[in-house]
Design an enzyme around this catalytic site. Structure first.
Site, mmCIF file in Angstrom:
data_model
loop_
_atom_site.group_PDB
_atom_site.id
_atom_site.type_symbol
_atom_site.label_atom_id
_atom_site.label_comp_id
_atom_site.label_asym_id
_atom_site.label_seq_id
_atom_site.Cartn_x
_atom_site.Cartn_y
_atom_site.Cartn_z
ATOM 1 N N GLU A 1 -3.924 -13.213 -7.799
ATOM 2 C CA GLU A 1 -3.231 -12.856 -6.731
ATOM 3 C C GLU A 1 -2.709 -11.340 -7.037
ATOM 4 O OE1 GLU A 1 -0.908 -15.787 -5.451
ATOM 5 O OE2 GLU A 1 0.594 -15.295 -6.921
ATOM 6 N N ASP B 1 7.618 -9.971 -5.337
ATOM 7 C CA ASP B 1 6.530 -9.027 -4.871
ATOM 8 C C ASP B 1 6.944 -7.451 -4.427
ATOM 9 O OD1 ASP B 1 5.561 -11.797 -4.786
ATOM 10 O OD2 ASP B 1 5.510 -11.976 -2.577
#
Length: 369
Positions: A248, A55
């Site tokens: 997401e 991420d």
């Protein structure tokens, strides 16, 4: 006879290719380190940093590039989990791996090639309400401070404590401290799990926070101090902007007057994890899905997703910073941070990104005037 020879040659070539790919898989899964040879030649190589991270949030501060990733797993060897020391809330974590994800490291570079590690710029011990699953930071400088938005505790319902918080520091390498003593967003709104925040500043100075898991995406307006939420002109606070196939990891940037909303699709542990995007005329949409821009290459890596984008000031050069899993690994948490170049077509659409082992060439930042 010739046909049989051709078939035999094809089988030999296929066997050789399989051996090459298998050897590459073993090398990259076992040796998750940057390539020093490439770096010596002015190439970043992929991965760009050592360790299992995911991420990655990339941003430019002055003449330095910064990456704030999620700590994904121990490297090179796993440390045992002291289950006897767990709190009652930690024992309810749906994945024990999340109990190791309790801090953020940061990395800085002057050229995209050589990176310096800044360990533990934020830890759960500095956030009263956070206990585990410290995920997906988003960084920005505003009001003379460095801000880090983050998710913690992986809440599964409104009855649990956790969600999205904000921490501040005087320096980009921290230490960051919780700014509110509570989450900024601690409930499910429009069905969106409060994870994966991304903060975006528009040209007029207004800050927006995009977030959401469980296949729903919201955008909110931040107050000028970045510590509260302000309603949109129509009175809505949590605006649902979920595009088709969203899962997401939202990210937003603006180019040539248009707003690009990007996100991750697929399961985060699967090989088909990928990045898609949509284009809109305002920071709150509506956004029309265009298609995928980043995905696995079975000859390079799998699970390429949850990214950020770096535009080089004063140019139309863009880099995409993302995580992927090396060939040969079977552990979903073994994710590595990579950088490749991102190009646009003349109509403003994004060309599919080619993921590489080489990464990008050294690119010092221009001096700001």
């Amino acid at each position: 006879m010739n046909r049989r020879l051709r078939e035999s040659d094809a089988k030999v070539c296929g066997a050789v290719l399989a051996l090459v790919l298998a050897a590459g898989a073993v090398h990259h899964a076992a040796g998750q380190k940057p390539d020093d040879g490439l770096k010596a030649r002015g190439q970043s190589g992929n991965p760009v940093i050592e360790g299992w991270y995911a991420d990655p949030e990339a941003i430019v501060y002055g003449r330095e590039y910064w990456i704030y990733p999620t700590y994904s797993d121990d490297y090179p060897a796993a440390r045992p989990l002291d289950e006897g020391a767990l709190t009652a809330r930690q024992k309810r974590a749906i994945n024990k791996q999340y109990l190791k994800q309790t801090w953020f490291d940061a990395f800085s570079s002057a050229d995209l090639v050589h990176w310096r590690k800044h360990p533990r710029v934020l830890e759960v011990k500095h956030v009263r309400w956070a206990e585990f699953a410290l995920w997906a930071p988003s960084a920005i400088r505003a009001n003379g401070k460095y801000h880090l938005f983050f998710a913690a505790n992986d809440i599964q319902s409104d009855q649990e404590e956790g969600g999205i918080g904000v921490a501040v520091a005087d320096r980009p390498d921290g230490p960051f401290e919780d700014a509110l003593g509570r989450p900024l967003i601690d409930r499910f709104h429009n069905g969106a799990q409060p994870i994966d925040p991304f903060v975006f500043r528009d040209d007029d100075g207004q800050h927006y926070l995009y977030y959401g898991g469980w296949r729903r995406c919201n955008v909110v307006r931040l107050t000028p101090d970045l510590r509260g939420l302000a309603p949109f002109p129509d009175g809505v606070v949590y605006r649902d902007i979920t595009p088709a196939n969203y899962v997401e990891g939202p990210f937003v940037f603006k180019r040539q007057g248009r707003y690009y909303l990007m996100w991750s699709e697929g399961g985060w542990q699967g090989p088909n994890y990928s990045v898609a995007y949509a284009i809109g005329a305002s920071p709150a949409g509506p956004f029309a899905r265009v298609g995928k821009v980043l995905q696995q290459d079975p000859a390079v890596a799998t699970g390429a997703g949850h990214h950020s984008v770096i535009p080089i000031p004063g140019s139309d050069t863009w880099y995409i910073v993302y995580h992927r899993r090396p060939l040969g690994t079977t552990d979903g948490n073994h994710r590595e941070v990579c950088i490749d170049e991102m190009h646009f077509n003349s109509d403003g659409t994004i060309q599919p990104v080619r993921i590489t082992f080489d990464g990008v060439r050294a690119r010092p930042l221009p001096e700001r005037r």
